[in-house]
Design an enzyme around this catalytic site. Structure first.
Site, PDB file in Angstrom:
ATOM      1  N   GLU A  91      -9.334  -6.794   4.393  1.00 14.67           N
ATOM      2  CA  GLU A  91      -9.953  -6.868   3.059  1.00 14.67           C
ATOM      3  C   GLU A  91     -10.746  -8.154   2.856  1.00 14.67           C
ATOM      4  O   GLU A  91     -11.677  -8.195   2.043  1.00 14.67           O
ATOM      5  CB  GLU A  91      -8.866  -6.723   1.976  1.00 14.67           C
TER       6      GLU A  91
ATOM      7  N   ALA B 205       0.852  -1.203   0.000  1.00 12.05           N
ATOM      8  CA  ALA B 205       0.000   0.000   0.000  1.00 12.05           C
ATOM      9  C   ALA B 205       0.880   1.243   0.000  1.00 12.05           C
ATOM     10  O   ALA B 205       1.856   1.319   0.731  1.00 12.05           O
ATOM     11  CB  ALA B 205      -0.905  -0.001   1.217  1.00 12.05           C
ATOM     12  N   GLN B 206       0.523   2.192  -0.818  1.00 15.53           N
ATOM     13  CA  GLN B 206       1.403   3.353  -0.977  1.00 15.53           C
ATOM     14  C   GLN B 206       0.895   4.590  -0.247  1.00 15.53           C
ATOM     15  O   GLN B 206       1.555   5.161   0.598  1.00 15.53           O
ATOM     16  CB  GLN B 206       1.556   3.674  -2.467  1.00 15.53           C
TER      17      GLN B 206
ATOM     18  N   ARG C 280     -12.634   7.579  -7.146  1.00 13.64           N
ATOM     19  CA  ARG C 280     -11.908   6.676  -8.047  1.00 13.64           C
ATOM     20  C   ARG C 280     -12.763   6.053  -9.135  1.00 13.64           C
ATOM     21  O   ARG C 280     -12.301   5.847 -10.251  1.00 13.64           O
ATOM     22  CB  ARG C 280     -11.325   5.524  -7.239  1.00 13.64           C
TER      23      ARG C 280
ATOM     24  N   GLU D 165      -6.440  13.055  -0.962  1.00 15.24           N
ATOM     25  CA  GLU D 165      -6.768  12.026  -1.963  1.00 15.24           C
ATOM     26  C   GLU D 165      -8.220  12.197  -2.372  1.00 15.24           C
ATOM     27  O   GLU D 165      -8.995  12.897  -1.707  1.00 15.24           O
ATOM     28  CB  GLU D 165      -6.497  10.623  -1.397  1.00 15.24           C
TER      29      GLU D 165
ATOM     30  N   HIS E 225      -8.160  -3.003  -7.615  1.00 18.85           N
ATOM     31  CA  HIS E 225      -7.320  -2.546  -6.498  1.00 18.85           C
ATOM     32  C   HIS E 225      -7.793  -3.081  -5.156  1.00 18.85           C
ATOM     33  O   HIS E 225      -6.984  -3.458  -4.324  1.00 18.85           O
ATOM     34  CB  HIS E 225      -7.327  -1.018  -6.500  1.00 18.85           C
TER      35      HIS E 225
ATOM     36  N   HIS F  65      -8.568   1.090  -9.280  1.00 16.22           N
ATOM     37  CA  HIS F  65      -7.738   2.292  -9.071  1.00 16.22           C
ATOM     38  C   HIS F  65      -7.431   2.878 -10.447  1.00 16.22           C
ATOM     39  O   HIS F  65      -7.063   2.140 -11.365  1.00 16.22           O
ATOM     40  CB  HIS F  65      -6.445   1.886  -8.352  1.00 16.22           C
TER      41      HIS F  65
ATOM     42  N   ARG G 170     -15.053   2.352  -1.713  1.00 15.38           N
ATOM     43  CA  ARG G 170     -14.173   2.634  -0.577  1.00 15.38           C
ATOM     44  C   ARG G 170     -13.499   3.994  -0.741  1.00 15.38           C
ATOM     45  O   ARG G 170     -12.922   4.286  -1.796  1.00 15.38           O
ATOM     46  CB  ARG G 170     -13.102   1.549  -0.491  1.00 15.38           C
TER      47      ARG G 170
ATOM     48  N   ASP H 101      -8.197 -16.503  -1.080  1.00 17.60           N
ATOM     49  CA  ASP H 101      -8.265 -17.861  -0.517  1.00 17.60           C
ATOM     50  C   ASP H 101      -9.158 -17.931   0.730  1.00 17.60           C
ATOM     51  O   ASP H 101      -9.926 -18.876   0.896  1.00 17.60           O
ATOM     52  CB  ASP H 101      -6.863 -18.350  -0.135  1.00 17.60           C
TER      53      ASP H 101
HETATM   54  C1  SIN Z   1      -3.070   4.890  -3.294  1.00 20.48           C
HETATM   55  O1  SIN Z   1      -1.976   5.081  -2.799  1.00 20.48           O
HETATM   56  O2  SIN Z   1      -3.494   5.518  -4.250  1.00 20.48           O
HETATM   57  C2  SIN Z   1      -3.934   3.837  -2.712  1.00 20.48           C
HETATM   58  C3  SIN Z   1      -4.479   4.248  -1.416  1.00 20.48           C
HETATM   59  C4  SIN Z   1      -5.689   3.410  -1.125  1.00 20.48           C
HETATM   60  O3  SIN Z   1      -6.068   2.591  -1.943  1.00 20.48           O
HETATM   61  O4  SIN Z   1      -6.319   3.616  -0.089  1.00 20.48           O
END
Ligand code: SIN
Length: 578
Positions: free
Chosen positions: A393, A71-72, A308, A140, A369, A262, A404, A241
């Site tokens: 998740e 995760a970024q 998104r 974001e 994503h 995403h 989300r 799984d």
């Molecule tokens: C992203 O870094 O764009 C993803 C963050 C997220 O999916 O919550």
């Protein structure tokens, strides 16, 4: 409310276990709490459960290969002086398009500031503002304020590092890596010398063979199923799984039609897709086409920072226009050094492929994503199988609704993980230890080979085309038929290793996603039906629930007295048949 009478809402058949086994013939381990999955949710649950219980954590691969570690962007929390958890909750509810669990949303948003401060206190090095004391906060899509805490563009890896350090220091927690959970083991009182019912452990494939782990309670934190789609930002092990194993064990799933796409993964032919964090758009990166046209400003007032689903759809629609052959993230107007300073991971990835974001627009496309649907559970992660809990998740808690909000998933793991771990520990305290054996007969499979890699490629291509960003009944129908045929063929093959188990799970979940997407004859959140472009609250304000051997059940939301997107209570409508 009128009951939805979609065509896909039939039961999706599956057998109980993927392989035959007899626990008398297997190596056997015991623990109080078994946590399956070592992302932020699983590790947080393990730490909470270990306050009173012995815990074993199973990692499918290694911690660095989890969606948490990849995760970024960051973690959303209203920590700024001029922000407010209620505003965070409102943004979450708006993005969730009427299907969020309002009470849970408000609880999580309220708990977020404390949760992130605690993580920082236990060693997470979030970026700080110029004063060195307060957190640096990013923006974001869908957020009305800057409230994203981050650690460069490797925030998930920093959370993972912090939590795994604590887990490894804990005397009551042990771990196994490369431990693949084939199935959950369940017991029926009176069978096999036990008076216990429900989940009693898991059947595991390790590097040197198969074994059984018995536990008083099991926490599923196995992540999502992003690998169902040809284009994905997910780790290779994200094959759903745990969700599939829960379904085979008779546990209810819900909201399977909702998958978040995403808008921006690096798109170079022949190269693995790599997420390009939304935080770059939060910092002012623009989306342009090959003519330099910033087309999103005509689509939504928030342009690049629209939710998104809107950005992903707009990208694909724009790409279908004559003369448009590429979409790019443009950071060329940024001050020199900003990419490398704020987004070192992106700078490294670009350099690896010979791109320089200070000079080159970066080619991007949408990709699967986040799996919004999953194991149906309550606010403590309890599922409808005694002894089984779920978080992260793999679970569907109701936080995300139909879509989300960015950076709410690490948050969910951080806030609900500990709560679920504590609930599992309480359940374990009264549940006792399973001392019996479980024998599952080898089901009607014959030895024979299948080209699992080929099957998987066919499945993920079909899923991307028909159950991806936009869907319609005709294409979904073709995919449902193909999946039924592939599942029929797979049913005759003995599964021996991970490649076969994963394909079986992907086929099962693909079938459920397609059935759910077919049943929901409307467009809402991430679910976009070309043939039903409008949101239809009269028929679809609620969730489809899926349980092995039963027809799908639609659980409606009773908004009587509720706010615009409020949920006061849920009520079940009669079973639906296609
Ligand atoms: C992203 O870094 O764009 C993803 C963050 C997220 O999916 O919550």
């Amino acid at each position: 409310m009128t009951s939805p009478a979609g065509r896909g809402n039939r039961a999706v058949a599956s057998e109980r276990y993927l392989v035959g086994f007899d626990t008398r013939d297997l190596p056997r381990y015991s623990t109080d709490i078994l946590v399956v999955g070592g992302g932020v949710a699983g590790l947080s649950a393990a730490l909470a459960a270990a306050k009173s219980m012995n815990v074993l954590v199973l990692h499918k691969d290694v911690p660095a290969l989890s969606n948490t570690s990849w995760a970024q962007g960051g973690i959303a929390a209203a920590v700024a002086p001029d922000d407010d958890p209620d505003a965070h909750a409102d943004d979450t509810l708006r993005t969730g398009c009427g299907l969020c669990d309002t009470e849970l949303v408000r609880e999580i948003a309220a708990a977020a500031p404390t949760a992130v401060r605690q993580l920082a206190d236990s060693g997470a090095r979030f970026d700080r503002a110029a004063d060195g004391a307060t957190f640096a906060l990013g923006r974001e899509g869908g957020h009305g304020a800057a409230r994203i805490l981050h650690a460069g563009d490797t925030t998930g890896a920093e959370c993972s590092r912090t939590l795994i350090t604590r887990v490894r220091e804990h005397a009551r927690i042990s771990e196994k890596e490369n431990a693949y959970v084939i199935d959950l083991i369940t017991a029926d009182a009176g069978v096999g010398g036990t008076d216990m019912n429900g989940c009693v452990g898991a059947l595991v494939q390790g590097p040197s063979g198969r074994y059984a782990v018995f536990a008083r309670a099991v926490v599923l934190a196995t992540g999502g199923a992003g690998q169902l789609f040809r284009e994905t930002s997910n780790v290779p092990g994200a094959t759903g799984d745990g969700i599939a194993a829960a379904y085979r064990a008779g546990v209810s799933l819900r909201d399977m039609e909702f998958v978040q796409f995403h808008p921006t993964t690096l798109y170079l032919a022949g190269v693995e897709r790599v997420l390009v964090t939304e935080a770059v758009r939060g910092d002012g990166a623009l989306l342009i086409d090959n003519h330099g046209d910033r087309f999103l400003k005509d689509v939504h007032p928030d342009a690049e920072l629209a939710p998104r689903d809107i950005v992903s759809r707009a990208l694909l629609a724009h790409l279908a226009r004559p003369g448009v052959f590429g979409i790019f993230l443009d950071m060329r107007h940024w001050p020199k050094g900003h990419v490398a300073g704020r987004f070192p991971g992106l700078a490294r990835t670009c350099a690896h492929y010979g791109l320089d974001p200070e000079r080159d627009p970066i080619p991007v496309r949408p990709a699967a994503h986040y799996t919004i649907g999953g194991v149906r559970c309550d606010h403590d992660g309890a599922t409808d199988l005694p002894g089984l809990f779920a978080c992260g998740e793999a679970a569907c808690s109701g936080l995300h609704g139909a879509n989300r909000l960015a950076s709410n998933s690490l948050l969910e793991g951080l806030v609900l993980g500990p709560r679920v771990g504590a609930a599992a520990a309480r359940a374990a305290a009264v549940r006792g230890r399973f001392l019996g054996d479980v024998c599952a007969p080898a089901i009607g499979r014959r030895r024979g080979s299948a080209d699992f890699a080929d099957l998987r490629r066919s499945l993920i291509s079909r899923m991307w085309r028909s159950a991806g960003v936009t869907r319609d009944a005709e294409d979904l129908g073709v995919t449902a038929a193909a999946i039924a045929e592939w599942r029929g063929f797979m049913g005759g093959v003995v599964l021996e290793d991970r490649s076969g188990f994963e394909v079986a799970n992907l086929l099962l979940l693909g079938g459920l996603m397609v059935a759910a997407a077919t049943a929901r004859e409307e467009s809402r959140g991430t679910h976009d039906r070309k043939d039903y472009p409008e949101r239809d609250d009269a028929r679809f304000l609620g969730s489809f629930c899926w349980r092995r051997g039963a027809p799908a059940r639609f659980v409606g939301i009773d908004r009587t007295g509720g706010g615009a997107d409020g949920i006061l209570s849920r009520r079940a409508t009669p079973k639906q048949h296609g």
